[in-house]
Design a protein around this motif. Structure first.
Motif: not given
Length: 447
Positions: A104-111
């Motif tokens: 839901m838009g929360i990233p799993s990594d910066a990339e």
């Protein structure tokens, strides 16, 4: 047996249908709807040479409820799937691909957010696992508070808010983690050492199955089939003014009279109003569930309008635009691609901002056209347009929403043959509403 279903949205229609299945052909099932039609936010009209949904347009196809219901009703051939195109996000005055590998838009990594957020935000994401983190199992907070603390405000405005706005017509600051992201809350409860690890653990397994589905001829086919299969007496343009426990058993429903069982399939504020005279504590609980309003502006554009080859364009919060999202319907849905016009749906309204409800239809069409021109860079000249207002249509799932619903259901369970259904209970999507209507009937006693 006489059963009253108050509210003719999808939850109420399913409840009437399930009641017919459970209580048989002799039951007198009456559905009362204050509006002039049934369906609630499932509303199909005509635009661009055929039917188009002006409310909810799709459902989560990885949940079984809607597809199973369509099969039951002989509507399996109505199922359509999207073309698989990705949406864009408008942020910082430009369009960006919707990030992959997010929850839901929360990233799993910066990339995954590179290009959408600035270098400072990327660095904050990259170093999140190095900073101290604590989470109390069983606790809850709003999504914004959690994400801003760990990843920064820009991530919320440009990645999380646009997605939550489409589901709840709300903001990350008005939606609770447990309600919107139950798998994330579960990962945190299990002791994830940081938010990055929790998101990775909560991401669904990769799948080639389409996420969404829709009905080829619009939701009107489903609502009409439910009315027919329920064989209910449908009374529209009739507001229920009072309910009360009857002297011996059953319920008094004004203006209908006495019934044996009652299902309230109406929004939380209406539940609060109807319960207040005889169940003030339950009413007070229902009253804490706040609604949000939205407006859909459907545009039919000339076929030579050079829209991007994407399913839609989400708008980051804080941008100098009025719309919050565009669905490029003719790009998203193959069955709409051969119409005589290109079809686009513009959405307005977030929790706490009902200004779009006060604009005239012409003002809304102008705003939709101008904002679409801004985000696409092409001239927008609608041949036809339709404005559909949805005041108070979507419940806000605030922090601790689950506890609120448990309390409400506990306080109403002491009343025999009273059941609740609706989008404010256990999910705002159509599959959740179908499940809600089914669940309400199972809660009724056999009388």
């Amino acid at each position: 047996m006489r059963i009253a279903v108050v509210g003719g949205g999808i939850s109420g229609l399913v409840a009437a249908y399930r009641a017919r299945q459970r209580f048989g052909p002799d039951a007198d099932i009456v559905l009362l709807e204050r509006g002039e039609r049934v369906g609630g936010v499932l509303h199909t009209g005509e635009l661009g040479g055929g039917p188009l949904d002006f409310g909810a347009e799709a459902f989560v196809g990885r949940r079984p409820e809607v597809i199973d219901l369509m099969t039951e009703l002989g509507l399996a051939d109505q199922l359509v799937r999207p073309a698989g195109k990705r949406p864009l996000v408008w942020a910082g005055g430009a369009t960006h691909p919707l990030p992959a590998r997010t929850l839901m838009g929360i990233p799993s990594d910066a990339e995954s957010l590179r290009g959408l957020v600035d270098d400072d935000a990327l660095n904050w994401i990259e170093t999140e696992a190095e900073r101290p983190f604590s989470w109390t199992p069983g606790s809850d907070t709003d999504v914004a508070s959690l994400v801003v603390d760990r990843f920064g405000e820009q991530v919320v405005r440009r990645s999380v808010d646009p997605l939550l706005g489409g589901v709840y017509a709300g903001m990350a600051s008005s939606i609770g983690v447990r309600a919107a992201l139950p798998t994330l809350a579960a990962a945190l409860d299990r002791g994830a050492p940081n938010l990055t690890a929790a998101v990775k653990a909560a991401l669904p397994a990769p799948s080639t199955e389409p996420v969404f589905g829709a009905l080829r001829d619009g939701y009107a086919t489903l609502t009409a089939a439910l009315v027919a299969a329920s064989d209910a007496r449908v009374i529209t343009n009739t507001a229920v003014t009072r309910i009360a426990p009857a002297a011996q058993s059953g319920w008094i429903v004004d203006p209908l009279g006495r019934v044996d069982a009652l299902i309230l399939a109406v929004p939380a504020p209406t539940v609060a109003r109807l319960l207040r005279p005889f169940a003030p504590e339950a009413a007070a609980t229902a009253a804490t569930i706040e609604p949000s309003s939205s407006v859909v502006v459907a545009l039919a554009l000339p076929l030579d309008t050079e829209l991007p080859d994407n399913s839609g364009i989400l708008i980051a919060t804080g941008e100098p635009l009025r719309a919050k999202a565009f669905t490029l319907s003719s790009r998203k849905w193959p069955h709409l691609a051969d119409r005589e016009h290109l079809l686009v749906r513009a959405s307005f309204g977030r929790f706490g901002d009902d200004s779009a409800q006060r604009w005239s239809d012409d003002e809304l069409i102008t705003a939709a056209s101008e904002d679409l021109a801004t985000v696409t860079g092409v001239k927008i000249a609608p041949a036809h347009a339709h404005v559909q207002r949805w005041p108070g249509a979507l419940a806000q799932y605030a922090p601790n929403h689950g506890a609120t619903i448990t309390e409400l259901q506990t306080r109403t369970s002491e009343f025999a043959n009273l059941a609740l259904a609706g989008a404010y209970l256990n999910g705002v999507g159509v599959p959740a509403c179908v499940a809600s209507g089914t669940r309400a009937v199972t809660q009724l006693s056999q009388v």
